[in-house]
Scaffold this motif. Sequence first.
Motif, mmCIF file in Angstrom:
data_model
loop_
_atom_site.group_PDB
_atom_site.id
_atom_site.type_symbol
_atom_site.label_atom_id
_atom_site.label_comp_id
_atom_site.label_asym_id
_atom_site.label_seq_id
_atom_site.Cartn_x
_atom_site.Cartn_y
_atom_site.Cartn_z
ATOM 1 N N SER A 1 0.845 -1.205 0.000
ATOM 2 C CA SER A 1 0.000 0.000 0.000
ATOM 3 C C SER A 1 0.875 1.248 0.000
ATOM 4 O O SER A 1 0.611 2.220 -0.723
ATOM 5 C CB SER A 1 -0.905 0.018 1.230
ATOM 6 N N LEU A 2 1.942 1.230 0.785
ATOM 7 C CA LEU A 2 2.895 2.344 0.820
ATOM 8 C C LEU A 2 3.548 2.523 -0.552
ATOM 9 O O LEU A 2 3.659 3.643 -1.078
ATOM 10 C CB LEU A 2 3.963 2.059 1.891
ATOM 11 N N PHE A 3 3.973 1.393 -1.128
ATOM 12 C CA PHE A 3 4.595 1.399 -2.456
ATOM 13 C C PHE A 3 3.661 2.083 -3.458
ATOM 14 O O PHE A 3 4.066 2.977 -4.196
ATOM 15 C CB PHE A 3 4.869 -0.061 -2.860
ATOM 16 N N ASN A 4 2.390 1.680 -3.444
ATOM 17 C CA ASN A 4 1.428 2.238 -4.409
ATOM 18 C C ASN A 4 1.236 3.740 -4.216
ATOM 19 O O ASN A 4 1.124 4.481 -5.191
ATOM 20 C CB ASN A 4 0.082 1.519 -4.282
ATOM 21 N N VAL A 5 1.209 4.177 -2.969
ATOM 22 C CA VAL A 5 1.036 5.618 -2.716
ATOM 23 C C VAL A 5 2.229 6.384 -3.303
ATOM 24 O O VAL A 5 2.069 7.410 -3.973
ATOM 25 C CB VAL A 5 0.892 5.915 -1.207
ATOM 26 N N LEU A 6 3.440 5.868 -3.084
ATOM 27 C CA LEU A 6 4.631 6.583 -3.578
ATOM 28 C C LEU A 6 4.716 6.532 -5.100
ATOM 29 O O LEU A 6 5.154 7.482 -5.743
ATOM 30 C CB LEU A 6 5.904 6.005 -2.951
ATOM 31 N N VAL A 7 4.299 5.403 -5.686
ATOM 32 C CA VAL A 7 4.357 5.274 -7.143
ATOM 33 C C VAL A 7 3.244 6.105 -7.792
ATOM 34 O O VAL A 7 3.408 6.621 -8.900
ATOM 35 C CB VAL A 7 4.248 3.780 -7.551
ATOM 36 N N GLY A 8 2.132 6.230 -7.098
ATOM 37 C CA GLY A 8 1.063 7.079 -7.621
ATOM 38 C C GLY A 8 -0.062 6.312 -8.286
ATOM 39 O O GLY A 8 -1.018 6.912 -8.767
ATOM 40 N N PHE A 9 0.039 4.994 -8.370
ATOM 41 C CA PHE A 9 -1.093 4.192 -8.869
ATOM 42 C C PHE A 9 -0.988 2.777 -8.287
ATOM 43 O O PHE A 9 0.012 2.434 -7.648
ATOM 44 C CB PHE A 9 -1.142 4.181 -10.399
ATOM 45 N N GLU A 10 -2.029 1.975 -8.534
ATOM 46 C CA GLU A 10 -2.094 0.651 -7.898
ATOM 47 C C GLU A 10 -1.176 -0.327 -8.629
ATOM 48 O O GLU A 10 -1.630 -1.186 -9.374
ATOM 49 C CB GLU A 10 -3.548 0.133 -7.896
#
Length: 468
Positions: free
Chosen positions: A241-250
């Motif tokens: 979930s953290l990864f997705n927030v930093l990357v900007g998409f799911e």
Amino acid sequence: MSLKSRSTVAEQARDTIAAIATAPGRGAVAVIRVSGPDVQEIADRLGLKDLEPRRASLRRLDHPDGGGAVDRVLATLFPGPGSYTGEDLLEISSHGGALVPQLVLDATLAAGARVAEPGEYTRRAYLNGRVDLLQAEATADLIEAASPALAQVALQQLERGLSRRIETLRTQLIEAQALIAYDIDFPDEDDGPLDPTRLDAAMVVLVGEIDSLLALAPEGEMLREGALTVIAGRPNAGKSSLFNVLVGFERAIVTEHPGTTRDAIEAIVGVEGYPFRLVDTAGLRDEAGGIEEIGIEVARSYLSRAEIVLFCVEDGRPLDREEEEFLSGLSPHREAGRTILVRTKTDRHENSGGGPALSAEGRLPSVRFSSTESTGVTELRGLLLEAAYSGLRSAVEAPLVTRRRHVRALQDARADVEAFEAARNRKLPPEIVATHLQDATLRLEELLGVVTTEDLLDSVFSSFCVGK
Ligand SMILES: Nc1nc2c(ncn2[C@@H]2O[C@H](COP(=O)(O)OP(=O)(O)OP(=O)(O)O)[C@@H](O)[C@H]2O)c(=O)[nH]1
Ligand SMILES: [Mg+2]
């Protein structure tokens, strides 16, 4: 290994090369470059007669074998030695797309050119003294740059920021050698110019300048690849979930089942223009089996190379013993402030921590983070920048070394200067003492490409794209 000066490496009569300099695909315009001694003749054969130097002319380009018109192009002739390559250079802007640029290239080949090797234009520019080796590398970096920060640094290198700095160091070394040479030639003169304190002071300054370049080198190297930032923690901690927030998409799959992520997932993320190579990994636990265990092995391998670790622990409980042990095993990162404790799912927990902080936790930079409410993101980005690029950000205009080759040359030069000082302290004869300074000078000359080897040139230019 034989060192050669730039002029001896340059072959004399070279052939004429051609390549499409723009990327393939649909586009309005493509640029075909032709460089070498036969450019004028080739231009004539293509029907591009009497081109005015450095002035774009709209012309019809014909196939030299009488095959008729190939395209209407904008042709510009840059006569050597004032061209990019230092040779006669013809730039043809044709229509873009999959076919026309290739037809134009074919026509130049039929007219007498051969296909260029990757980086051959810049290699010729280097051999003809148009750019030094640091500038040539910067050209490649600028083309490859995926982050504004690297583009900025590469541009500065291209404008000789780093080259000038290295040249100054080289001049200082040569001046020191001149002082010693005087001592060798006139050993009996008591009042010779060789004031030992002056030489010592010069060497201290020199080593200090090399050190300041080396100090930022790890950040420079990170700029090229992205700072390897590994997200780790127990299964279900909220890593993906953290990864997705930093990357900007799911990008990564998130479920409520612990052990969801099995393989490492990577993405390049920019924070204020600085690149991070972010990796989501399998949650760490001892009792895992099968595929999950392999995933944990992969995670450990990434962790051993990580420049930054984002260690995720759900908020509301103290770190357990295994987590503490894990963090102690990461001490090299922690010393550099490069392990960040991310307290996750804070929307579920009112109070931070939820218990007394154990040893490691209190000493780590930490952030409270919720992916569902997107809180803590700005703070985390700030911590990431601080961990990876604090030196660079506080010295924006400073010349930066960005490659292993640069680091090695500077470290070698530094070691030579130290050997020089040691030899002087041992009162060795000045002839011997001076050789260390000559070695140091040579290292810097290799760095600039004043002297070089074919192998080095091959390794620098092989990574270029065709047409540059
Ligand atoms: N309330 C809340 N739930 C969260 C938050 N972050 C993650 N979750 C939930 O926690 C569960 C696990 O999230 P993941 O991101 O898959 O956790 P993970 O650490 O990648 O898990 P593994 O891949 O199994 O190791 C999911 O059900 C998420 O919806 C958060 O900030 N707040
Ligand atoms: Mg996951």
